[in-house]
Each structure stands twice: as structure tokens, then as C-alpha cells.
Design a protein around this motif. Structure first.
Motif, PDB file in Angstrom:
ATOM      1  N   CYS A 135      -6.317  -1.996   6.535  1.00  0.00           N
ATOM      2  CA  CYS A 135      -7.369  -1.394   7.368  1.00  0.00           C
ATOM      3  C   CYS A 135      -7.401  -2.030   8.747  1.00  0.00           C
ATOM      4  O   CYS A 135      -7.270  -3.250   8.877  1.00  0.00           O
ATOM      5  N   THR A 136      -7.579  -1.201   9.754  1.00  0.00           N
ATOM      6  CA  THR A 136      -7.679  -1.685  11.124  1.00  0.00           C
ATOM      7  C   THR A 136      -9.065  -2.259  11.385  1.00  0.00           C
ATOM      8  O   THR A 136     -10.037  -1.895  10.718  1.00  0.00           O
ATOM      9  N   LEU A 180      -8.506   4.819  20.945  1.00  0.00           N
ATOM     10  CA  LEU A 180      -8.109   4.221  19.673  1.00  0.00           C
ATOM     11  C   LEU A 180      -6.595   4.102  19.587  1.00  0.00           C
ATOM     12  O   LEU A 180      -5.866   4.933  20.136  1.00  0.00           O
ATOM     13  N   GLY A 181      -6.140   3.084  18.878  1.00  0.00           N
ATOM     14  CA  GLY A 181      -4.728   2.922  18.576  1.00  0.00           C
ATOM     15  C   GLY A 181      -4.473   3.321  17.134  1.00  0.00           C
ATOM     16  O   GLY A 181      -5.390   3.389  16.317  1.00  0.00           O
ATOM     17  N   ALA A 182      -3.228   3.587  16.827  1.00  0.00           N
ATOM     18  CA  ALA A 182      -2.854   4.003  15.478  1.00  0.00           C
ATOM     19  C   ALA A 182      -3.248   2.943  14.460  1.00  0.00           C
ATOM     20  O   ALA A 182      -3.346   1.765  14.776  1.00  0.00           O
ATOM     21  N   GLY A 183      -3.496   3.394  13.223  1.00  0.00           N
ATOM     22  CA  GLY A 183      -3.845   2.455  12.170  1.00  0.00           C
ATOM     23  C   GLY A 183      -4.496   3.148  10.992  1.00  0.00           C
ATOM     24  O   GLY A 183      -4.524   4.372  10.893  1.00  0.00           O
ATOM     25  N   HIS A 184      -5.043   2.345  10.104  1.00  0.00           N
ATOM     26  CA  HIS A 184      -5.690   2.811   8.879  1.00  0.00           C
ATOM     27  C   HIS A 184      -7.200   2.654   9.049  1.00  0.00           C
ATOM     28  O   HIS A 184      -7.711   1.535   9.050  1.00  0.00           O
ATOM     29  N   PHE A 185      -7.889   3.771   9.174  1.00  0.00           N
ATOM     30  CA  PHE A 185      -9.338   3.786   9.408  1.00  0.00           C
ATOM     31  C   PHE A 185     -10.032   3.970   8.061  1.00  0.00           C
ATOM     32  O   PHE A 185     -10.317   5.081   7.629  1.00  0.00           O
ATOM     33  N   CYS A 186     -10.302   2.860   7.399  1.00  0.00           N
ATOM     34  CA  CYS A 186     -10.845   2.882   6.042  1.00  0.00           C
ATOM     35  C   CYS A 186     -12.250   3.448   5.967  1.00  0.00           C
ATOM     36  O   CYS A 186     -12.669   3.930   4.916  1.00  0.00           O
ATOM     37  N   TYR A 222      -4.238   6.962   9.582  1.00  0.00           N
ATOM     38  CA  TYR A 222      -4.669   7.196   8.206  1.00  0.00           C
ATOM     39  C   TYR A 222      -6.188   7.172   8.224  1.00  0.00           C
ATOM     40  O   TYR A 222      -6.792   6.166   8.587  1.00  0.00           O
ATOM     41  N   VAL A 223      -6.811   8.284   7.836  1.00  0.00           N
ATOM     42  CA  VAL A 223      -8.268   8.407   7.931  1.00  0.00           C
ATOM     43  C   VAL A 223      -8.834   8.599   6.526  1.00  0.00           C
ATOM     44  O   VAL A 223      -8.632   9.642   5.900  1.00  0.00           O
TER      45      VAL A 223
END
Length: 163
Positions: free
Chosen positions: A22-23, A37-43, A62-63
Motif C-alpha cells: 500500500c502507498t 498522485l503517483g502510481a501505486g496501491h491505494f488500499c 491498484y484501487v
């Protein structure tokens, strides 16, 4: 009744990569703001209030849990962005929201702007390959109707609605 020829699913062998950790970035914003926002995993998912402008840097997002866009939200991701619906939840996009995404032209998500995990054929949905949104409900709300129809928007049994 005659139908067109059956075509092979070009994404049948696609495997959705495992999300990263998770970011620390927040995918939530109140009203009347601009965020980057930058790319990543938005938990905790994406949830943007009214009159929010969101700029997404190139990459995969990833959302989890939710994707809610309030009135007049503008979501820009034009440098090669993929939104991955990482879960079974509804997408809510309300009045005058604009989503402008340009999928990457290379890499594992080439040509894919919005994807979700595959669902089994037993789910009753007709779409079951990986880069579709067969299980996610999409809610589009507003007061406009189709310019070609004299009827008000209606709901479909497949989870896509306009009201």
C-alpha cells in the motif's frame, strides 16, 4: 438469427500482476482542490469530493474498496495510466465528472486504461476475461438523457445504471 463470427479473447492469457504494498499517498480529497498522485496501491480506494481535479502520473493504480468521483471531478491520466479495480465494488461517477485516461502503449498494461480481475463464468456475467469490468457496478448519475432517445435513462440488470 445470425450472429457475427466468434473471435478469440486477445486478453485470455493475461494475468493481473500482484499489487505492490500500500502507498502512503491518500486517494481521498475533499471539495474544491487539485491533487497530484503517483502510481501505486491505494488500499483505501479513491474518493474525491466535488470540484476536484486529479492528475495521475504515468503508471498502474491498484484501487481497493471504492472509486467515488463527486460532481465536477476531473481525472487526468494521459501519460500512460492504468486504473486497476482491485476488488468487487461499485464505481460511482456523478454529475459532470470527466475521466480522461490514456492507456500505456508498452509494458504489461499496454492498451488497458481500466481493468479488473477476471470472474468465473459461473458468476452469470457474459464478460469473463481479465481486462474487463464484469463484476463492478458502474453508476452514472445526472439529468441528461441520450440525445437519440425520448426516454429517461434506465437501469440495466448488469449493474450499470444511469439515473
Amino acid at each position: 438469427t445470425s450472429y457475427g463470427p466468434i473471435i478469440d479473447d486477445p486478453y485470455a492469457d493475461f494475468v493481473l500482476p500482484t499489487p505492490p504494498a500500500c502507498t502512503s499517498q491518500s486517494g481521498t480529497a475533499g471539495n474544491n482542490v487539485t491533487i497530484h498522485l503517483g502510481a501505486g496501491h491505494f488500499c483505501s480506494g479513491f474518493s474525491f469530493g466535488n470540484n476536484v481535479t486529479v492528475h495521475l502520473a504515468p503508471g498502474a493504480y491498484y484501487v481497493d474498496t471504492r472509486m467515488n468521483f463527486g460532481n465536477n471531478v476531473i481525472l487526468y491520466g494521459t501519460g500512460g495510466v492504468t486504473l486497476i479495480v482491485n476488488g468487487n465494488y461499485a464505481l460511482n461517477i456523478t454529475n459532470n465528472a470527466i475521466v480522461r485516461l490514456v492507456a500505456p502503449s508498452t509494458g504489461p498494461f499496454a492498451g488497458m486504461a481500466i481493468v479488473s480481475a477476471p470472474v468465473s463464468a459461473s458468476s452469470g456475467r457474459r464478460m469473463s476475461s481479465a481486462p474487463c469490468m464484469a463484476r463492478a457496478a458502474i453508476s452514472i448519475s445526472g439529468k441528461k438523457k441520450s440525445p437519440r432517445s425520448k426516454r429517461a435513462p434506465t437501469s440495466s440488470s448488469d449493474g450499470i445504471s444511469a439515473s
